[in-house]
Design an enzyme around this catalytic site. Structure first.
Site, PDB file in Angstrom:
ATOM      1  N   GLU A   7      11.229  -6.793  -8.493  1.00  0.00           N
ATOM      2  CA  GLU A   7      11.268  -5.884  -7.344  1.00  0.00           C
ATOM      3  C   GLU A   7      12.700  -5.409  -7.073  1.00  0.00           C
ATOM      4  OE1 GLU A   7       9.225  -4.211  -5.827  1.00  0.00           O
ATOM      5  OE2 GLU A   7      10.081  -3.729  -3.877  1.00  0.00           O
TER       6      GLU A   7
ATOM      7  N   CYS B 100       2.238  15.194  -2.845  1.00  0.00           N
ATOM      8  CA  CYS B 100       1.955  16.469  -2.201  1.00  0.00           C
ATOM      9  C   CYS B 100       1.471  16.221  -0.776  1.00  0.00           C
ATOM     10  CB  CYS B 100       0.904  17.310  -2.925  1.00  0.00           C
ATOM     11  SG  CYS B 100       1.337  17.747  -4.588  1.00  0.00           S
TER      12      CYS B 100
ATOM     13  N   TRP C 269       4.672  17.837  -5.179  1.00  0.00           N
ATOM     14  CA  TRP C 269       5.168  16.913  -6.192  1.00  0.00           C
ATOM     15  C   TRP C 269       4.494  17.391  -7.480  1.00  0.00           C
ATOM     16  CZ3 TRP C 269       3.201  13.376  -9.737  1.00  0.00           C
ATOM     17  CH2 TRP C 269       4.137  12.478 -10.273  1.00  0.00           C
TER      18      TRP C 269
ATOM     19  N   HIS D  58      16.312 -15.310 -24.882  1.00  0.00           N
ATOM     20  CA  HIS D  58      15.369 -14.834 -25.901  1.00  0.00           C
ATOM     21  C   HIS D  58      15.569 -13.350 -26.210  1.00  0.00           C
ATOM     22  CE1 HIS D  58      13.362 -18.663 -25.913  1.00  0.00           C
ATOM     23  NE2 HIS D  58      13.290 -18.614 -24.590  1.00  0.00           N
TER      24      HIS D  58
ATOM     25  N   LYS E  67      13.862  -1.506  -7.039  1.00  0.00           N
ATOM     26  CA  LYS E  67      14.554  -0.852  -5.910  1.00  0.00           C
ATOM     27  C   LYS E  67      15.833  -0.191  -6.404  1.00  0.00           C
ATOM     28  CE  LYS E  67      11.975  -0.770  -3.713  1.00  0.00           C
ATOM     29  NZ  LYS E  67      10.678  -1.312  -3.626  1.00  0.00           N
TER      30      LYS E  67
ATOM     31  N   LYS F  94       6.082   9.284  -2.304  1.00  0.00           N
ATOM     32  CA  LYS F  94       5.333   8.149  -1.775  1.00  0.00           C
ATOM     33  C   LYS F  94       3.860   8.467  -1.965  1.00  0.00           C
ATOM     34  CE  LYS F  94       5.965   4.673   1.496  1.00  0.00           C
ATOM     35  NZ  LYS F  94       6.717   3.650   0.778  1.00  0.00           N
TER      36      LYS F  94
ATOM     37  N   ASN G  93      -3.726  19.210  -3.152  1.00  0.00           N
ATOM     38  CA  ASN G  93      -3.128  17.936  -3.540  1.00  0.00           C
ATOM     39  C   ASN G  93      -4.128  17.286  -4.491  1.00  0.00           C
ATOM     40  OD1 ASN G  93      -2.059  15.367  -3.645  1.00  0.00           O
ATOM     41  ND2 ASN G  93      -2.579  14.814  -1.547  1.00  0.00           N
ATOM     42  N   GLY G  94      -3.706  16.981  -5.710  1.00  0.00           N
ATOM     43  CA  GLY G  94      -4.623  16.371  -6.675  1.00  0.00           C
ATOM     44  C   GLY G  94      -4.485  17.044  -8.023  1.00  0.00           C
TER      45      GLY G  94
ATOM     46  N   ARG H 100       6.040  12.750   0.710  1.00  0.00           N
ATOM     47  CA  ARG H 100       4.953  12.763  -0.264  1.00  0.00           C
ATOM     48  C   ARG H 100       5.269  13.617  -1.492  1.00  0.00           C
ATOM     49  NH1 ARG H 100       0.074  11.023   2.045  1.00  0.00           N
ATOM     50  NH2 ARG H 100      -1.003  11.977   0.303  1.00  0.00           N
TER      51      ARG H 100
ATOM     52  N   GLU I 255      15.062   2.966  -8.589  1.00  0.00           N
ATOM     53  CA  GLU I 255      14.437   4.142  -8.002  1.00  0.00           C
ATOM     54  C   GLU I 255      15.328   4.884  -7.013  1.00  0.00           C
ATOM     55  OE1 GLU I 255      11.384   1.531  -5.210  1.00  0.00           O
ATOM     56  OE2 GLU I 255      10.682   3.373  -6.115  1.00  0.00           O
TER      57      GLU I 255
HETATM   58  C1  F6R Z   1       8.304   1.340  -5.024  1.00  0.00           C
HETATM   59  C2  F6R Z   1       7.140   2.047  -4.519  1.00  0.00           C
HETATM   60  C3  F6R Z   1       5.964   2.204  -5.415  1.00  0.00           C
HETATM   61  C4  F6R Z   1       4.689   1.805  -4.651  1.00  0.00           C
HETATM   62  C5  F6R Z   1       3.449   2.086  -5.525  1.00  0.00           C
HETATM   63  C6  F6R Z   1       2.180   1.630  -4.829  1.00  0.00           C
HETATM   64  O1  F6R Z   1       9.306   1.273  -4.069  1.00  0.00           O
HETATM   65  O2  F6R Z   1       7.115   2.489  -3.402  1.00  0.00           O
HETATM   66  O3  F6R Z   1       6.112   1.457  -6.573  1.00  0.00           O
HETATM   67  O4  F6R Z   1       4.778   0.450  -4.343  1.00  0.00           O
HETATM   68  O5  F6R Z   1       3.379   3.450  -5.778  1.00  0.00           O
HETATM   69  O6  F6R Z   1       1.996   2.258  -3.602  1.00  0.00           O
HETATM   70  P1  F6R Z   1       0.935   1.750  -2.578  1.00  0.00           P
HETATM   71  O7  F6R Z   1       1.369   0.403  -2.094  1.00  0.00           O
HETATM   72  O8  F6R Z   1       0.918   2.771  -1.494  1.00  0.00           O
HETATM   73  O9  F6R Z   1      -0.376   1.654  -3.288  1.00  0.00           O
END
Ligand code: F6R
Length: 616
Positions: free
Chosen positions: A489, A2, A74, A512, A493, A611, A100-101, A27, A496
């Site tokens: 990782e 948000c 969000w 396994h 990627k 994000k 937001n929250g 966000r 997502e």
């Molecule tokens: C993956 C991604 C998330 C963040 C996670 C932590 O691409 O962006 O998995 O890595 O939400 O976010 P931060 O680093 O901001 O604490």
């Protein structure tokens, strides 16, 4: 998670709010809304979907006014509907609120308010908070002043359990916006004859470079020329005016099609910036003044815990391998969401690092606080200067990677791994590493940006590989030792942004169980640079090939034996094993990017994601 922005000044509020919302869209982007105040009338517009949908609605009937608040959502409580979009009004219809929250006790509060005659039109916790503040405002009686609105916000928040970054506007208090925070970020931007609230300075950097990062339990009343910050418990609250270092250009896409691509391409510079001023050839070590610890204190550390979420946790796993290899200090990695509720044995000479790009992730922040509660020195590795984690930790290291807007983390990962390597070097040099070993590591670190440039030059080659496999139902990612976290990782990627199911595994775990998945239709991406486990990785590749599984290999330039047995080969420059993750992650970022692009996915705003996860 948000985004909120508020404006009070002399310009028409809506264009400023819409522009801010577009910058905050990373966000959350389930729905968006604005509320303005003009000629004693509140105007509210809200709509599901992207900011573009809201802009369209606004164009049909633009709200006037030089005061307004807005929100991009969000969803947490309640589905994605127009009714659940913010801002929400109170029972009287005179007060609007963006939030937001999560208000955890909203159901109890809602029941109580319903018994008192309140009617709710949404399923959200936010509407309950709007009603609660409105109730306190109305029952206080007297003149409708700014002080009365602040007091109503204070009294309502005292009844709330949970997290919030809120903005409140009242029809009868036309010269103020009231903001408050606990657990969700809120920044106050100072202009001339105008002021701003935002969940992130990137939303207001086009208008001002002076910001006040509000603290938990701050309540701020904002006018055109003045502001006042008090604490939830009453009394003034201290603040500091910070200079925002980045510019409007830093938060634009420039010539790139997507933020994610721009951020992938920034990595030669961001890795350089993570190293800048932190390497001493004289002492053959790393200099990390922000840790604020003497060599003796660092020498006394006999255990390290690294914690974070998502990509940051994958960087932490790389850090475990790197620090143990360079410094021989035992390292443990915990997801922050697990750490916060575990009761880990934490001997006193344990050092905890919390890793977070945003510095606002709720679980990581909770892990930081839990670790500090147990009396441990807890340091941050953050990108966002002035973020809550950066401010609350006992010291730390900034990434200096610049704003990361693409929802999928890219440059922050390589910066985090680089910084963890610096920590390994520093701790190793005060233990057993020789001067010549220290100098060799410095040489290798300094060579990273140039090597990253060479990998980026393979972009079109990687795009062609992505196109060939983009229609796969699923993908497997394998890596071993330093590159096992990179496999995790790479899979994250891919999942997502392209929505292709992908899973990452240590290469040798294949036999396994996961080998059962291998078919001619399931590509396996193997991260296998020339290191001590290359031959082992090659054996695993043979096992996949024997079952007709296609192989995409990331290997060292000139490694013909790997190239020969792979269906697609992405060469990376040679480098020492412990730094390989900084290089091997980059082809995987590009592979995910081009796959998503080919599938027509919204790369910068993937489905269901946002994000900065500021809710639990
Ligand atoms: C993956 C991604 C998330 C963040 C996670 C932590 O691409 O962006 O998995 O890595 O939400 O976010 P931060 O680093 O901001 O604490």
């Amino acid at each position: 998670m948000c985004g909120i922005i508020g404006y009070i000044g002399n310009r028409t509020a809506v264009p400023i709010l819409l522009d801010g919302l577009r910058r905050l869209e990373y966000r959350g982007y389930d729905s968006a809304g604005v509320a303005t105040l003009a000629d004693g009338k509140l105007e509210v517009r809200k709509r599901t979907g992207r900011i573009a949908n809201l802009a369209e609605l606004i164009q049909q009937s633009p709200p006037a006014g030089t005061v307004g608040i807005s929100h991009t959502r969000w969803a947490t409580h309640g589905g994605v509907t127009d009714a659940n979009a913010h801002p929400h009004t109170d029972q009287s219809g005179k007060l609007v609120l963006c939030h937001n929250g999560v208000i955890e006790n909203y159901a109890t509060l809602r029941d109580q308010l319903t018994r008192e005659g309140h009617t709710f039109h949404s399923q959200t916790d936010t509407e309950v908070l709007a009603h609660l503040i409105g109730k306190h405002f109305d029952t206080a009686g007297g003149e409708p002043t700014r002080a009365r609105l602040v007091e109503a916000v204070r009294n309502a928040l005292k009844q709330c359990v949970g997290t919030y970054g809120i903005l409140v506007l009242h029809r009868d208090v036309p010269d103020a916006i009231v903001g408050a925070r606990r657990g969700s970020p809120l920044v106050l931007g100072l202009g001339k004859g105008e002021n701003f609230f935002a969940s992130d300075v990137s939303a207001i950097v086009a208008h001002t470079r002076e910001a006040i990062y509000l603290k938990d339990y701050d309540i701020a009343a904002l006018g055109r020329d003045e502001f006042e910050i008090t604490s939830l418990l009453g009394g003034a609250s201290g603040f500091e005016v910070s200079k925002v270092e980045f510019t409007e250009e830093d938060v634009s896409k420039g010539d790139f099609a997507h933020y994610m691509l721009k951020e992938i391409y920034e990595q030669p510079h961001t890795i350089q910036d993570a190293l800048r001023g932190r390497l001493s050839r004289e002492e053959a070590t790393a200099k990390l003044g922000g840790l604020d610890m003497t060599p003796n204190e660092l020498r006394a550390i006999d255990r390290i815990i690294l914690t974070g979420c998502g990509t940051a946790c994958h960087a932490a796993l790389c850090g475990e391998y790197i620090i143990e290899a360079l410094a021989h200090v035992p390292v443990e990695v915990e997801y922050a969401s697990e750490f916060r509720y575990r009761n880990l044995p934490l001997p006193k000479d344990t050092l905890v690092f919390v890793i977070s790009q945003s510095g606002e992730t709720a679980d990581t922040l909770a892990a930081l606080r839990e670790s500090q509660r147990k009396g441990l020195r807890t340091l941050g590795i953050c990108n966002n200067v002035g973020s809550t984690i950066a401010r609350e930790s006992d010291g730390g290291v900034y990434m200096h990677a610049g704003v990361e807007i693409g929802v999928a983390a890219t440059k922050s990962f390589t910066s985090q791994v680089t910084i963890l390597a610096l920590i390994g070097l520093l701790l190793g040099r005060i233990r057993h590493l020789s001067t010549s070993e220290g100098l060799r590591i410095i040489d290798e670190l300094e060579a990273l940006p140039g090597k990253v440039e060479r990998i980026l030059a393979l972009d079109s080659h990687i795009a062609a590989i992505a196109k060939k496999y983009a229609h796969s139902q699923a993908m497997m990612f394998l890596g071993r030792q330093f590159n096992y976290p990179v496999a995790l990782e790479g899979a994250l990627k891919m999942k997502e942004i392209s929505y292709i199911h992908a899973s990452g595994h240590p290469s040798a775990e294949l036999k396994h169980g996961v080998i059962a998945l291998i078919t001619a239709d399931l590509p396996t991406v193997v991260v296998a640079p020339e290191d001590s486990v290359l031959e082992k990785n090659i054996s695993n590749i043979e096992e996949v090939k024997a079952r007709k599984g296609p192989i995409i290999a990331i290997g060292t330039e000139g490694c013909t034996k790997l190239e020969k047995i792979s269906d697609a080969f992405i060469p990376i420059p040679a480098c020492s094993d412990y730094l390989a993750p900084v290089l091997t992650a980059i082809p995987l970022q590009l592979l995910a990017y081009h796959t998503a692009l080919h599938l027509g996915c919204d790369v910068d705003k993937p489905r269901n994601l946002a994000k900065s996860v500021t809710v639990e």
